[in-house]
Design a protein around this motif. Sequence first.
Motif, PDB file in Angstrom:
ATOM      1  N   THR A  23      -4.999 -20.962  13.620  1.00  0.00           N
ATOM      2  CA  THR A  23      -3.807 -21.536  13.001  1.00  0.00           C
ATOM      3  C   THR A  23      -3.007 -20.463  12.262  1.00  0.00           C
ATOM      4  OG1 THR A  23      -4.826 -22.035  10.869  1.00  0.00           O
ATOM      5  CG2 THR A  23      -5.110 -23.685  12.630  1.00  0.00           C
ATOM      6  N   ASP A  24      -1.757 -20.782  11.969  1.00  0.00           N
ATOM      7  CA  ASP A  24      -0.931 -19.856  11.191  1.00  0.00           C
ATOM      8  C   ASP A  24      -1.563 -19.578   9.833  1.00  0.00           C
ATOM      9  OD1 ASP A  24       0.930 -19.622  13.219  1.00  0.00           O
ATOM     10  OD2 ASP A  24       2.312 -21.100  12.362  1.00  0.00           O
ATOM     11  N   SER A  25      -2.185 -20.580   9.237  1.00  0.00           N
ATOM     12  CA  SER A  25      -2.845 -20.384   7.939  1.00  0.00           C
ATOM     13  C   SER A  25      -3.986 -19.378   8.051  1.00  0.00           C
ATOM     14  CB  SER A  25      -3.381 -21.710   7.408  1.00  0.00           C
ATOM     15  OG  SER A  25      -2.309 -22.583   7.120  1.00  0.00           O
ATOM     16  N   HIS A  26      -4.746 -19.456   9.137  1.00  0.00           N
ATOM     17  CA  HIS A  26      -5.849 -18.510   9.355  1.00  0.00           C
ATOM     18  C   HIS A  26      -5.338 -17.094   9.637  1.00  0.00           C
ATOM     19  CE1 HIS A  26      -8.267 -22.196   9.988  1.00  0.00           C
ATOM     20  NE2 HIS A  26      -9.251 -21.440   9.536  1.00  0.00           N
ATOM     21  N   LYS A  27      -4.110 -16.978  10.102  1.00  0.00           N
ATOM     22  CA  LYS A  27      -3.541 -15.674  10.443  1.00  0.00           C
ATOM     23  C   LYS A  27      -2.707 -15.064   9.311  1.00  0.00           C
ATOM     24  CE  LYS A  27      -3.276 -16.839  15.333  1.00  0.00           C
ATOM     25  NZ  LYS A  27      -2.377 -17.036  16.483  1.00  0.00           N
ATOM     26  N   ALA A  28      -2.625 -15.748   8.176  1.00  0.00           N
ATOM     27  CA  ALA A  28      -1.730 -15.319   7.098  1.00  0.00           C
ATOM     28  C   ALA A  28      -2.084 -13.967   6.496  1.00  0.00           C
ATOM     29  CB  ALA A  28      -1.708 -16.385   6.002  1.00  0.00           C
ATOM     30  N   PHE A  29      -3.334 -13.515   6.646  1.00  0.00           N
ATOM     31  CA  PHE A  29      -3.761 -12.239   6.072  1.00  0.00           C
ATOM     32  C   PHE A  29      -3.915 -11.176   7.156  1.00  0.00           C
ATOM     33  CE2 PHE A  29      -6.726 -10.835   2.307  1.00  0.00           C
ATOM     34  CZ  PHE A  29      -5.807  -9.887   1.934  1.00  0.00           C
ATOM     35  N   ASP A  30      -3.491 -11.467   8.376  1.00  0.00           N
ATOM     36  CA  ASP A  30      -3.622 -10.516   9.484  1.00  0.00           C
ATOM     37  C   ASP A  30      -2.859  -9.218   9.254  1.00  0.00           C
ATOM     38  OD1 ASP A  30      -5.259 -12.337  10.737  1.00  0.00           O
ATOM     39  OD2 ASP A  30      -3.989 -12.590  12.504  1.00  0.00           O
ATOM     40  N   PHE A  31      -1.832  -9.238   8.383  1.00  0.00           N
ATOM     41  CA  PHE A  31      -1.073  -8.005   8.136  1.00  0.00           C
ATOM     42  C   PHE A  31      -1.945  -6.916   7.507  1.00  0.00           C
ATOM     43  CE2 PHE A  31      -0.348 -10.461   4.204  1.00  0.00           C
ATOM     44  CZ  PHE A  31      -0.610  -9.525   3.214  1.00  0.00           C
ATOM     45  N   TRP A  32      -3.104  -7.284   6.982  1.00  0.00           N
ATOM     46  CA  TRP A  32      -4.011  -6.317   6.352  1.00  0.00           C
ATOM     47  C   TRP A  32      -5.015  -5.740   7.352  1.00  0.00           C
ATOM     48  CZ3 TRP A  32      -8.656  -7.414   2.767  1.00  0.00           C
ATOM     49  CH2 TRP A  32      -8.923  -6.315   1.957  1.00  0.00           C
ATOM     50  N   VAL A  33      -5.124  -6.343   8.520  1.00  0.00           N
ATOM     51  CA  VAL A  33      -6.103  -5.905   9.524  1.00  0.00           C
ATOM     52  C   VAL A  33      -5.681  -4.549  10.088  1.00  0.00           C
ATOM     53  CG1 VAL A  33      -7.120  -6.448  11.769  1.00  0.00           C
ATOM     54  CG2 VAL A  33      -6.768  -8.275  10.084  1.00  0.00           C
ATOM     55  N   GLY A  34      -6.651  -3.639  10.193  1.00  0.00           N
ATOM     56  CA  GLY A  34      -6.388  -2.320  10.757  1.00  0.00           C
ATOM     57  C   GLY A  34      -7.188  -1.251  10.036  1.00  0.00           C
ATOM     58  N   ASP A  35      -6.982  -0.020  10.443  1.00  0.00           N
ATOM     59  CA  ASP A  35      -7.609   1.127   9.795  1.00  0.00           C
ATOM     60  C   ASP A  35      -6.543   1.810   8.947  1.00  0.00           C
ATOM     61  OD1 ASP A  35     -10.231   0.860  10.836  1.00  0.00           O
ATOM     62  OD2 ASP A  35      -9.516   1.627  12.755  1.00  0.00           O
ATOM     63  N   TRP A  36      -6.869   2.046   7.685  1.00  0.00           N
ATOM     64  CA  TRP A  36      -5.893   2.497   6.704  1.00  0.00           C
ATOM     65  C   TRP A  36      -6.355   3.744   5.961  1.00  0.00           C
ATOM     66  CZ3 TRP A  36      -1.516  -0.467   6.554  1.00  0.00           C
ATOM     67  CH2 TRP A  36      -1.593  -1.774   7.046  1.00  0.00           C
ATOM     68  N   GLU A  37      -5.382   4.559   5.589  1.00  0.00           N
ATOM     69  CA  GLU A  37      -5.565   5.599   4.590  1.00  0.00           C
ATOM     70  C   GLU A  37      -4.866   5.061   3.352  1.00  0.00           C
ATOM     71  OE1 GLU A  37      -3.968   9.155   6.354  1.00  0.00           O
ATOM     72  OE2 GLU A  37      -5.804   9.483   7.498  1.00  0.00           O
ATOM     73  N   VAL A  38      -5.532   5.184   2.190  1.00  0.00           N
ATOM     74  CA  VAL A  38      -5.009   4.576   0.971  1.00  0.00           C
ATOM     75  C   VAL A  38      -4.642   5.671  -0.029  1.00  0.00           C
ATOM     76  CG1 VAL A  38      -5.445   2.877  -0.839  1.00  0.00           C
ATOM     77  CG2 VAL A  38      -6.515   2.583   1.415  1.00  0.00           C
ATOM     78  N   TYR A  39      -3.455   5.537  -0.610  1.00  0.00           N
ATOM     79  CA  TYR A  39      -2.900   6.536  -1.515  1.00  0.00           C
ATOM     80  C   TYR A  39      -2.568   5.899  -2.859  1.00  0.00           C
ATOM     81  CZ  TYR A  39      -2.398   9.148   2.794  1.00  0.00           C
ATOM     82  OH  TYR A  39      -2.662   9.787   3.974  1.00  0.00           O
ATOM     83  N   ASP A  40      -2.613   6.714  -3.920  1.00  0.00           N
ATOM     84  CA  ASP A  40      -2.145   6.237  -5.216  1.00  0.00           C
ATOM     85  C   ASP A  40      -0.625   6.389  -5.266  1.00  0.00           C
ATOM     86  OD1 ASP A  40      -1.597   8.933  -5.851  1.00  0.00           O
ATOM     87  OD2 ASP A  40      -3.351   9.132  -7.147  1.00  0.00           O
ATOM     88  N   THR A  41      -0.028   6.010  -6.382  1.00  0.00           N
ATOM     89  CA  THR A  41       1.436   6.043  -6.485  1.00  0.00           C
ATOM     90  C   THR A  41       2.001   7.459  -6.550  1.00  0.00           C
ATOM     91  OG1 THR A  41       1.268   5.782  -8.883  1.00  0.00           O
ATOM     92  CG2 THR A  41       1.557   3.771  -7.579  1.00  0.00           C
ATOM     93  N   LYS A  42       1.133   8.469  -6.747  1.00  0.00           N
ATOM     94  CA  LYS A  42       1.569   9.870  -6.762  1.00  0.00           C
ATOM     95  C   LYS A  42       1.423  10.535  -5.398  1.00  0.00           C
ATOM     96  CE  LYS A  42       0.423  10.386 -11.605  1.00  0.00           C
ATOM     97  NZ  LYS A  42      -0.475  10.978 -12.596  1.00  0.00           N
ATOM     98  N   GLY A  43       0.913   9.781  -4.405  1.00  0.00           N
ATOM     99  CA  GLY A  43       0.757  10.323  -3.061  1.00  0.00           C
ATOM    100  C   GLY A  43      -0.590  10.945  -2.778  1.00  0.00           C
ATOM    101  N   ASN A  44      -1.535  10.850  -3.706  1.00  0.00           N
ATOM    102  CA  ASN A  44      -2.883  11.387  -3.496  1.00  0.00           C
ATOM    103  C   ASN A  44      -3.718  10.394  -2.699  1.00  0.00           C
ATOM    104  OD1 ASN A  44      -2.443  13.693  -5.296  1.00  0.00           O
ATOM    105  ND2 ASN A  44      -2.495  12.187  -6.935  1.00  0.00           N
ATOM    106  N   LYS A  45      -4.412  10.897  -1.684  1.00  0.00           N
ATOM    107  CA  LYS A  45      -5.282  10.027  -0.904  1.00  0.00           C
ATOM    108  C   LYS A  45      -6.495   9.662  -1.757  1.00  0.00           C
ATOM    109  CE  LYS A  45      -7.748   9.569   3.463  1.00  0.00           C
ATOM    110  NZ  LYS A  45      -8.087  10.201   4.731  1.00  0.00           N
TER     111      LYS A  45
END
Length: 166
Positions: free
Chosen positions: A26-48
């Motif tokens: 359902t659309d409700s079950h897919k509402a968090f799909d935008f987070w699915v994937g492999d990510w590199e995460v950075y702080d607000t200063k651009g540091n990984k």
Amino acid sequence: MRILLSAILILTFNLPAFAQDCACCTDSHKAFDFWVGDWEVYDTKGNKIGENSIKKLEKDCIISEHWRGAKGTTGRSYNYYNSQDGTWNQVWIDSQGQNLVLKGKAEENRMLLKSELTKGKDGTEYYNRITWTKNSDESVIQLWETLSKEGKVIKELFKGIYKKAK
């Protein structure tokens, strides 16, 4: 006539299997799909500050997170949509023995989850609130804040900018 009867029988007996396979479509079950994937995460200063791998499991009924911080910390969360009460839920557990249980709702391009009222070591009561926001460039911002009993922001604990891993 036999062909039509055979087609009806095949569809009739396969519909329950199809419905079961698609329980979380359902659309409700897919509402968090935008987070699915492999990510590199950075702080607000651009540091990984870490890497995060978000995958769907159990016929897309669970979103599983595997966090690996740049300083060696790790953690996992399991996220799911509860169709009985219409909420999204997260259970987080990390390598430092911390855990967090959150519940909330999806909004357009955003997930907003909050803990139950928690009592700190000093006796102060607060909520944990984490918001994930999908940006127009396909990045995601995760913001973790503590809130007072009245809902006012006390402190920002984490702000990560998620960019798709290359």
